[in-house]
Design an enzyme around this catalytic site. Structure first.
Site, PDB file in Angstrom:
ATOM      1  N   HIS A 102       0.840  -1.189   0.000  1.00 11.66           N
ATOM      2  CA  HIS A 102       0.000   0.000   0.000  1.00 11.66           C
ATOM      3  C   HIS A 102       0.880   1.246   0.000  1.00 11.66           C
ATOM      4  O   HIS A 102       2.062   1.175   0.329  1.00 11.66           O
ATOM      5  CB  HIS A 102      -0.835   0.074   1.287  1.00 11.66           C
ATOM      6  CG  HIS A 102      -1.760  -1.062   1.510  1.00 11.66           C
ATOM      7  ND1 HIS A 102      -3.089  -1.002   1.183  1.00 11.66           N
ATOM      8  CD2 HIS A 102      -1.559  -2.285   2.048  1.00 11.66           C
ATOM      9  CE1 HIS A 102      -3.670  -2.141   1.513  1.00 11.66           C
ATOM     10  NE2 HIS A 102      -2.759  -2.941   2.034  1.00 11.66           N
ATOM     11  N   TYR A 109      -2.168  -1.706   9.075  1.00  8.62           N
ATOM     12  CA  TYR A 109      -1.047  -2.365   8.389  1.00  8.62           C
ATOM     13  C   TYR A 109      -0.169  -3.109   9.388  1.00  8.62           C
ATOM     14  O   TYR A 109      -0.039  -2.712  10.541  1.00  8.62           O
ATOM     15  CB  TYR A 109      -0.181  -1.332   7.664  1.00  8.62           C
ATOM     16  CG  TYR A 109      -0.945  -0.427   6.747  1.00  8.62           C
ATOM     17  CD1 TYR A 109      -1.601  -0.923   5.623  1.00  8.62           C
ATOM     18  CD2 TYR A 109      -1.033   0.937   7.005  1.00  8.62           C
ATOM     19  CE1 TYR A 109      -2.314  -0.081   4.783  1.00  8.62           C
ATOM     20  CE2 TYR A 109      -1.739   1.786   6.174  1.00  8.62           C
ATOM     21  CZ  TYR A 109      -2.383   1.265   5.060  1.00  8.62           C
ATOM     22  OH  TYR A 109      -3.090   2.094   4.236  1.00  8.62           O
ATOM     23  N   HIS A 124      -2.469  -3.077  -3.460  1.00  8.31           N
ATOM     24  CA  HIS A 124      -3.857  -2.936  -3.014  1.00  8.31           C
ATOM     25  C   HIS A 124      -4.793  -2.921  -4.224  1.00  8.31           C
ATOM     26  O   HIS A 124      -5.817  -3.605  -4.240  1.00  8.31           O
ATOM     27  CB  HIS A 124      -3.974  -1.660  -2.195  1.00  8.31           C
ATOM     28  CG  HIS A 124      -5.314  -1.447  -1.564  1.00  8.31           C
ATOM     29  ND1 HIS A 124      -5.592  -0.347  -0.812  1.00  8.31           N
ATOM     30  CD2 HIS A 124      -6.455  -2.174  -1.559  1.00  8.31           C
ATOM     31  CE1 HIS A 124      -6.844  -0.412  -0.377  1.00  8.31           C
ATOM     32  NE2 HIS A 124      -7.382  -1.515  -0.825  1.00  8.31           N
ATOM     33  N   LYS A 173      -8.829   1.842  -6.197  1.00  5.74           N
ATOM     34  CA  LYS A 173      -7.822   2.818  -5.776  1.00  5.74           C
ATOM     35  C   LYS A 173      -6.601   2.633  -6.660  1.00  5.74           C
ATOM     36  O   LYS A 173      -6.375   1.546  -7.188  1.00  5.74           O
ATOM     37  CB  LYS A 173      -7.396   2.582  -4.326  1.00  5.74           C
ATOM     38  CG  LYS A 173      -8.487   2.781  -3.313  1.00  5.74           C
ATOM     39  CD  LYS A 173      -7.956   2.565  -1.920  1.00  5.74           C
ATOM     40  CE  LYS A 173      -9.045   2.912  -0.909  1.00  5.74           C
ATOM     41  NZ  LYS A 173      -8.522   3.051   0.430  1.00  5.74           N
ATOM     42  N   CYS A 198      -3.659   2.965  -5.405  1.00 11.05           N
ATOM     43  CA  CYS A 198      -2.693   2.489  -4.410  1.00 11.05           C
ATOM     44  C   CYS A 198      -2.112   1.127  -4.801  1.00 11.05           C
ATOM     45  O   CYS A 198      -2.869   0.220  -5.104  1.00 11.05           O
ATOM     46  CB  CYS A 198      -3.419   2.416  -3.064  1.00 11.05           C
ATOM     47  SG  CYS A 198      -2.487   1.703  -1.724  1.00 11.05           S
TER      48      CYS A 198
END
Length: 150
Positions: A12, A41, A117, A137, A139
């Site tokens: 991420h 995380y 991600h 996303k 990400c």
């Protein structure tokens, strides 16, 4: 978390602007304000390459809906340019630290696939690939599979 149950090592970004020096404690605060028990995380990679522990590996993460029970979450600080647009802002020290961390995690979780991600977004057209237009996303703002592919 049982090593045999870990299917993914998920990379991420913190979605913070380049050069902003955030740490795991900052991300922990962000996540708590969003209602998490603590940082989602398992690891955070700081701008200087320091690897900080977030959640313990024996705890499910809170970083990818639907995959937390079978994944380890690693976040690097950055991911946005100075204008707030998605960009791979990793420092050279972060790149080296991520590479080292991924290598260690692959030893601990030998069957796990290293993904971003965005790679765990739904495959909207069912063709077996998650393409850029399907990402929920951007990400982590770089192609994890290309960089850490087997």
């Amino acid at each position: 978390m049982n090593p045999s149950e870990v299917k993914y090592i998920v990379i991420h970004c913190s979605a913070s602007r380049a050069g902003q020096d955030f740490r795991a404690v900052d991300i922990d605060g962000w996540h708590r304000r969003r209602g998490f028990k603590r940082i989602g995380y398992h690891y955070v990679v700081d701008l200087d390459g320091t690897i900080e522990e977030g959640r313990k590996l024996d705890e499910d993460g809170a970083h990818v809906k639907g995959y937390n029970h079978c994944s380890v979450g690693v976040c690097y600080v950055g991911g946005l340019d100075e204008n707030g647009e998605a960009k791979d802002t990793r420092t050279e020290k972060q790149k080296r630290a991520l590479e080292d961390l991924v290598e260690v995690l692959r030893e601990v979780f030998p069957g796990a696939e290293v993904v971003g991600h965005r790679d765990l977004s739904p495959d909207k057209n069912g063709d077996g690939r998650v393409e850029p237009w399907e990402w929920l996303k951007v990400c982590p703002c770089f192609d994890v599979r290309e960089e850490y592919g087997e």
